[in-house]
Design a protein around this motif. Sequence first.
Motif, mmCIF file in Angstrom:
data_model
loop_
_atom_site.group_PDB
_atom_site.id
_atom_site.type_symbol
_atom_site.label_atom_id
_atom_site.label_comp_id
_atom_site.label_asym_id
_atom_site.label_seq_id
_atom_site.Cartn_x
_atom_site.Cartn_y
_atom_site.Cartn_z
ATOM 1 N N LEU A 3 36.080 16.454 16.063
ATOM 2 C CA LEU A 3 35.873 16.165 14.643
ATOM 3 C C LEU A 3 34.995 14.934 14.453
ATOM 4 O O LEU A 3 34.142 14.903 13.544
ATOM 5 C CB LEU A 3 37.222 15.962 13.946
ATOM 6 C CG LEU A 3 38.083 17.220 13.797
ATOM 7 C CD1 LEU A 3 39.447 16.869 13.207
ATOM 8 C CD2 LEU A 3 37.372 18.250 12.914
ATOM 9 N N LEU A 4 35.171 13.943 15.289
ATOM 10 C CA LEU A 4 34.337 12.746 15.182
ATOM 11 C C LEU A 4 32.868 13.065 15.443
ATOM 12 O O LEU A 4 31.977 12.478 14.824
ATOM 13 C CB LEU A 4 34.825 11.675 16.173
ATOM 14 C CG LEU A 4 36.128 10.956 15.798
ATOM 15 C CD1 LEU A 4 36.591 10.044 16.935
ATOM 16 C CD2 LEU A 4 35.942 10.136 14.525
ATOM 17 N N SER A 5 32.617 14.016 16.352
ATOM 18 C CA SER A 5 31.226 14.407 16.615
ATOM 19 C C SER A 5 30.625 15.138 15.417
ATOM 20 O O SER A 5 29.429 15.005 15.130
ATOM 21 C CB SER A 5 31.166 15.293 17.864
ATOM 22 O OG SER A 5 31.824 16.530 17.651
ATOM 23 N N GLY A 54 33.436 9.885 1.327
ATOM 24 C CA GLY A 54 34.570 10.698 1.780
ATOM 25 C C GLY A 54 34.488 11.002 3.264
ATOM 26 O O GLY A 54 35.497 10.920 3.994
ATOM 27 N N VAL A 55 33.284 11.365 3.739
ATOM 28 C CA VAL A 55 33.082 11.627 5.168
ATOM 29 C C VAL A 55 33.366 10.378 5.990
ATOM 30 O O VAL A 55 33.992 10.430 7.060
ATOM 31 C CB VAL A 55 31.647 12.132 5.429
ATOM 32 C CG1 VAL A 55 31.357 12.180 6.934
ATOM 33 C CG2 VAL A 55 31.436 13.500 4.815
ATOM 34 N N LEU A 56 32.915 9.226 5.465
ATOM 35 C CA LEU A 56 33.128 7.958 6.165
ATOM 36 C C LEU A 56 34.615 7.639 6.292
ATOM 37 O O LEU A 56 35.081 7.211 7.355
ATOM 38 C CB LEU A 56 32.407 6.838 5.422
ATOM 39 C CG LEU A 56 32.471 5.443 6.059
ATOM 40 C CD1 LEU A 56 31.838 5.466 7.440
ATOM 41 C CD2 LEU A 56 31.792 4.415 5.165
ATOM 42 N N VAL A 114 36.773 7.268 9.672
ATOM 43 C CA VAL A 114 37.574 6.085 9.988
ATOM 44 C C VAL A 114 39.011 6.485 10.345
ATOM 45 O O VAL A 114 39.596 5.987 11.313
ATOM 46 C CB VAL A 114 37.574 5.098 8.809
ATOM 47 C CG1 VAL A 114 38.615 3.996 9.029
ATOM 48 C CG2 VAL A 114 36.194 4.483 8.631
ATOM 49 N N LEU A 115 39.586 7.411 9.563
ATOM 50 C CA LEU A 115 40.963 7.869 9.806
ATOM 51 C C LEU A 115 41.103 8.496 11.196
ATOM 52 O O LEU A 115 42.014 8.140 11.963
ATOM 53 C CB LEU A 115 41.378 8.866 8.729
ATOM 54 C CG LEU A 115 42.755 9.534 8.935
ATOM 55 C CD1 LEU A 115 43.862 8.495 8.924
ATOM 56 C CD2 LEU A 115 42.983 10.603 7.870
#
Length: 587
Positions: free
Chosen positions: A37-39, A74-76, A80-81
């Motif tokens: 998901l981070l990618s 929102g994506v940021l 972060v989460l």
Amino acid sequence: MAKKTGKAFDIKLFRRLIGYTDPYKITFYFVGVAAILLSVFAVLRPNFLQKAIDMAIIPKDRELLVYYITIILGVLLLEVLFQLLFIYFANWLGQVVVRDIRVRLFDHMLRFKKQYYDTSSVGRLVTRAVSDIETIASIFSEGLFVIISDLLKMLVIIGFMLSKSWKLTLLVFVVLPLVLYATRVFQKKMKAAFEEVRTQVSNLNSFVQERISGMKIVQLFVREKTEYRRFKEINDKHKKAWIKTVWYNSIFFPIAEMASSITIGLIVWFGGLKAAYGEELTLGVVVAFIELSQMLFRPLRQIADKFNTLQMGMVAAERVFGVLDTNAVIEDSGTGVLKTVKGDIEFSNVRFSYVANEEVLKGISFDVKAGETVAIVGATGAGKSTIINLLNRFYEIDSGVISIDQVDIKTLELKKIRKYIGVVLQDVFLFADTVMNNITLDNPDITKEQVYKAAKEIGIHAFIESLPGGYDYNVKERGAMLSSGQRQLISFLRAYVANPSILILDEATSSVDSYSEQLIQEATDKITKGRTSIVIAHRLATIKNADTIIVMDQGEIVEQGNHSELLRLEKGYYRNLYEVQFATSEL
């Protein structure tokens, strides 16, 4: 023992390490999903940034700009989460894995033969059990998952760049091989460098541990300057090993940074011209490519950096697994159990060598009847203490049979053998704990009342009560707060409260004061009565009343009998020892 492969990355060793995550598969898979998901989040931001520039900023559409900014925000937040969850659970996984490995390592070390510790550095073993294992944790917290996450980011970024402009992507690929080649060379160099680092850390730990333990000898023989000089030499080697890793880092990272800057320059030059003339590319795509190229090269630099961490962890794992793979345990396949132990002991033609082809015991045979007290005397190195070590199965004999109550001790459970035998050694070891805990060794079957009763029976209760705090007095490391005689008395009580069927006193009065010796002698007379006892002593006065005295010389039994019988032997070994010790006092 684990073998050094010399490879930059040992996949077999890695698989073995990953096997320790099996009990925590859910967490393992969650961290993997978080990496994926981070990618994805990594390319969403440049994508929406490109749209914001081309579709909102250039056309000056404020409402659409607010919309894209909201999406980017929102994506940021999601990024972060998941970054938080990724870091936390990756570190958690690393800690539980190293906890399991450390427990297994310590359990394995508890079963090693005494011979293993005779030839192994304590400092190195401490390094393996503490700092090396902690380094393994960084494989999960800073190495493995970060590398996987970065690789996924790179693949997604490359795919996204190709979808936007294959020409700009090719420009990026022109510089990419240089970075990949530099990274590969860097990995190999760092592998060797970190092996050297871990070796020097072990040497440093070992040196410091030994000198602190032997500080009394260092100061007594005025060796401070010599040991200081040797420490500086070892410390300098440690520094040089680390400097080598710094050197490789100082070469690689400027190369990676230069490649990144060149890539940005090519994108601005080629993409800017195309955008300016309205050919194929837009300003938003060029800006997105600048950010994407940074995101592509940043993971490359991080992968190299994290590969350092991974390499250090792999080197540490190789060393830890080397100890785990060491087959130096006493074979404990015996299933026999003696419900009651009378205390008959028999050595039948026992041969033993610490070093191959250098026999310490040369086919000795003797019997000890239940309830008898047998003394063993002889010069230093005659093999007296070796007999005690073999009876407790600290070492395996080369040939012959040792039996208790006519049962070969190899057929008995190891813990059962040692449960039957109480030992008081010349060199008493006490833990940094209370007197009570050093006596019971946290055995739940031994109550305080039993300790008090036993201490009164052998006459040392008053001595213990006189200490500050009595039985709760902390004796500190190795019993440093007590005299050698006091330590010996506590060791004596420790053996006595275990209520052994066989009692062994190994030079138990050789290094104590006359008052402590008198207490021990009185206690010895009391607790050896009706109990099989083996006494090893230099002071022959302590063994006059032994039922049998065995005289040893160079690994062989040269004389055997009671005190009176041995004194009647003309030119006898025992008689000579006795005359040397007591001739003056008898005049």
